[in-house]
Design a protein around this motif. Structure first.
Motif, PDB file in Angstrom:
ATOM      1  N   GLU A  10     160.701 -64.844  23.256  1.00 42.75           N
ATOM      2  CA  GLU A  10     160.985 -63.712  22.375  1.00 42.75           C
ATOM      3  C   GLU A  10     159.691 -63.106  21.849  1.00 42.75           C
ATOM      4  O   GLU A  10     159.572 -61.883  21.728  1.00 42.75           O
ATOM      5  CB  GLU A  10     161.861 -64.166  21.209  1.00 42.75           C
ATOM      6  N   TYR A  11     158.705 -63.946  21.546  1.00 41.21           N
ATOM      7  CA  TYR A  11     157.421 -63.440  21.054  1.00 41.21           C
ATOM      8  C   TYR A  11     156.744 -62.572  22.110  1.00 41.21           C
ATOM      9  O   TYR A  11     156.160 -61.525  21.797  1.00 41.21           O
ATOM     10  CB  TYR A  11     156.488 -64.600  20.681  1.00 41.21           C
ATOM     11  N   LYS A  12     156.827 -62.996  23.358  1.00 45.44           N
ATOM     12  CA  LYS A  12     156.206 -62.243  24.448  1.00 45.44           C
ATOM     13  C   LYS A  12     156.944 -60.935  24.715  1.00 45.44           C
ATOM     14  O   LYS A  12     156.326 -59.891  24.944  1.00 45.44           O
ATOM     15  CB  LYS A  12     156.168 -63.109  25.718  1.00 45.44           C
ATOM     16  N   LYS A  13     158.271 -60.994  24.649  1.00 47.67           N
ATOM     17  CA  LYS A  13     159.071 -59.779  24.847  1.00 47.67           C
ATOM     18  C   LYS A  13     158.797 -58.765  23.740  1.00 47.67           C
ATOM     19  O   LYS A  13     158.601 -57.569  23.999  1.00 47.67           O
ATOM     20  CB  LYS A  13     160.562 -60.125  24.874  1.00 47.67           C
ATOM     21  N   ALA A  15     156.136 -58.561  21.957  1.00 49.48           N
ATOM     22  CA  ALA A  15     154.761 -58.077  22.117  1.00 49.48           C
ATOM     23  C   ALA A  15     154.716 -56.908  23.089  1.00 49.48           C
ATOM     24  O   ALA A  15     154.065 -55.884  22.815  1.00 49.48           O
ATOM     25  CB  ALA A  15     153.868 -59.205  22.614  1.00 49.48           C
ATOM     26  N   LEU A  16     155.404 -57.031  24.203  1.00 56.73           N
ATOM     27  CA  LEU A  16     155.432 -55.944  25.185  1.00 56.73           C
ATOM     28  C   LEU A  16     156.103 -54.704  24.611  1.00 56.73           C
ATOM     29  O   LEU A  16     155.663 -53.574  24.852  1.00 56.73           O
ATOM     30  CB  LEU A  16     156.160 -56.401  26.456  1.00 56.73           C
ATOM     31  N   ASP A  17     157.165 -54.918  23.835  1.00 49.51           N
ATOM     32  CA  ASP A  17     157.857 -53.782  23.196  1.00 49.51           C
ATOM     33  C   ASP A  17     156.929 -53.068  22.215  1.00 49.51           C
ATOM     34  O   ASP A  17     156.901 -51.833  22.149  1.00 49.51           O
ATOM     35  CB  ASP A  17     159.115 -54.267  22.460  1.00 49.51           C
ATOM     36  N   SER A  18     156.163 -53.850  21.445  1.00 54.81           N
ATOM     37  CA  SER A  18     155.259 -53.268  20.448  1.00 54.81           C
ATOM     38  C   SER A  18     154.108 -52.506  21.096  1.00 54.81           C
ATOM     39  O   SER A  18     153.590 -51.538  20.528  1.00 54.81           O
ATOM     40  CB  SER A  18     154.687 -54.369  19.545  1.00 54.81           C
ATOM     41  N   LEU A  19     153.706 -52.952  22.276  1.00 53.21           N
ATOM     42  CA  LEU A  19     152.558 -52.343  22.949  1.00 53.21           C
ATOM     43  C   LEU A  19     152.919 -51.102  23.770  1.00 53.21           C
ATOM     44  O   LEU A  19     152.020 -50.390  24.232  1.00 53.21           O
ATOM     45  CB  LEU A  19     151.883 -53.372  23.859  1.00 53.21           C
ATOM     46  N   LYS A  20     154.211 -50.853  23.923  1.00 57.07           N
ATOM     47  CA  LYS A  20     154.625 -49.659  24.673  1.00 57.07           C
ATOM     48  C   LYS A  20     154.072 -48.402  24.002  1.00 57.07           C
ATOM     49  O   LYS A  20     154.226 -48.195  22.804  1.00 57.07           O
ATOM     50  CB  LYS A  20     156.147 -49.578  24.748  1.00 57.07           C
ATOM     51  N   GLY A  21     153.431 -47.575  24.787  1.00 57.19           N
ATOM     52  CA  GLY A  21     152.856 -46.351  24.255  1.00 57.19           C
ATOM     53  C   GLY A  21     151.503 -46.538  23.604  1.00 57.19           C
ATOM     54  O   GLY A  21     150.895 -45.572  23.133  1.00 57.19           O
ATOM     55  N   HIS A  22     151.030 -47.796  23.545  1.00 57.79           N
ATOM     56  CA  HIS A  22     149.743 -48.093  22.894  1.00 57.79           C
ATOM     57  C   HIS A  22     148.772 -48.795  23.825  1.00 57.79           C
ATOM     58  O   HIS A  22     147.715 -49.237  23.381  1.00 57.79           O
ATOM     59  CB  HIS A  22     149.963 -48.979  21.660  1.00 57.79           C
ATOM     60  N   THR A 185     150.508 -63.000  17.260  1.00 54.15           N
ATOM     61  CA  THR A 185     150.840 -62.384  15.974  1.00 54.15           C
ATOM     62  C   THR A 185     152.315 -62.585  15.661  1.00 54.15           C
ATOM     63  O   THR A 185     152.690 -62.900  14.521  1.00 54.15           O
ATOM     64  CB  THR A 185     150.500 -60.879  15.984  1.00 54.15           C
ATOM     65  N   ASN A 186     153.157 -62.424  16.659  1.00 49.38           N
ATOM     66  CA  ASN A 186     154.591 -62.649  16.478  1.00 49.38           C
ATOM     67  C   ASN A 186     154.884 -64.114  16.170  1.00 49.38           C
ATOM     68  O   ASN A 186     155.737 -64.421  15.335  1.00 49.38           O
ATOM     69  CB  ASN A 186     155.354 -62.222  17.738  1.00 49.38           C
ATOM     70  N   ALA A 187     154.168 -65.014  16.844  1.00 51.90           N
ATOM     71  CA  ALA A 187     154.345 -66.442  16.596  1.00 51.90           C
ATOM     72  C   ALA A 187     153.929 -66.791  15.166  1.00 51.90           C
ATOM     73  O   ALA A 187     154.620 -67.558  14.470  1.00 51.90           O
ATOM     74  CB  ALA A 187     153.527 -67.258  17.597  1.00 51.90           C
TER      75      ALA A 187
END
Length: 207
Positions: A10-13, A15-22, A185-187
């Motif tokens: 979940e932390y990795k998923k 992270a990818l969602d947060s990085l979209k567009g960035h 960071t999510n962890a």
């Protein structure tokens, strides 16, 4: 009582969602960070440890702002964090490396264990640079108590990516680094919630 679990998938998923567009901004920042850290290594390990501490905490701070307040990931945000966090980050980098080195003198495994025990101190300092290095390290030890194996497994879950990055002569690390740090960071966020939930820490400890 709310039950929190360490969930690296979940932390990795997230992270990818947060990085979209960035991705462009984070790759630019990680390129600068990794380049400066690499150059600092030429000046000696002590300089390397301090510089890595400074830039890592600033990088983490940007991610925390993006997660908590939806602030855009930008170079300006990075410079702002760099200016307000540099001294505790410098001391944190030196302090952490000193203790990991001393534990590593006993054997490799104690050094690895302590590395993960102290790993959350940079996130604590990114969240509150006034908290003090020694206190941040103690909080990290509490946060990681019982979860060092989880954090090690989290690192190992990126093994395939490490291999691919090596196949690109290391260039791929500029994209992997933000992905890994956002996952951490999510962890950290969940480890803190767990500590609050279990009564090991309270919000007052982070003041």
């Amino acid at each position: 009582m709310i039950l929190f679990m360490f969930n690296r998938k979940e932390y990795k998923k997230s992270a990818l969602d947060s990085l979209k567009g960035h991705w462009l901004d984070t790759i630019l920042l990680s390129t600068i960070l990794l380049a400066i850290c690499a150059l600092s290594f030429c000046a000696g390990f002590v300089v390397f440890a301090g510089v890595c501490g400074i830039f890592s905490v600033a990088f983490i701070s940007v991610f925390m702002k993006q997660n908590s307040a939806s602030e855009p990931i930008s170079f300006d945000s990075f410079l702002e964090s760099l200016g307000s966090h540099w001294l505790p980050s410098l001391l944190g980098g030196l302090w952490c490396c000193l203790w990991v080195f001393l534990w590593s003198l006993l054997f490799v495994i104690p050094g690895i264990v302590k590395f993960y025990s102290y790993s959350m101190m940079f996130f604590v300092l990114a969240e509150n640079p006034k908290i003090g290095v020694e206190k941040a390290m103690n909080i990290s030890k509490i946060l990681t108590n019982g979860h060092k194996a989880d954090l090690f497994a989290l690192t190992m879950s990126f093994f395939g990516w490490y291999f691919l990055c090596l196949c690109t002569s290391g260039v791929g690390f500029i994209a992997l680094f933000p992905y890994y740090k956002m996952t951490q960071t999510n962890a950290y966020s969940d480890l803190k919630k767990m500590a609050f939930n279990e009564g090991k820490l309270s919000p007052a400890d982070f003041a």
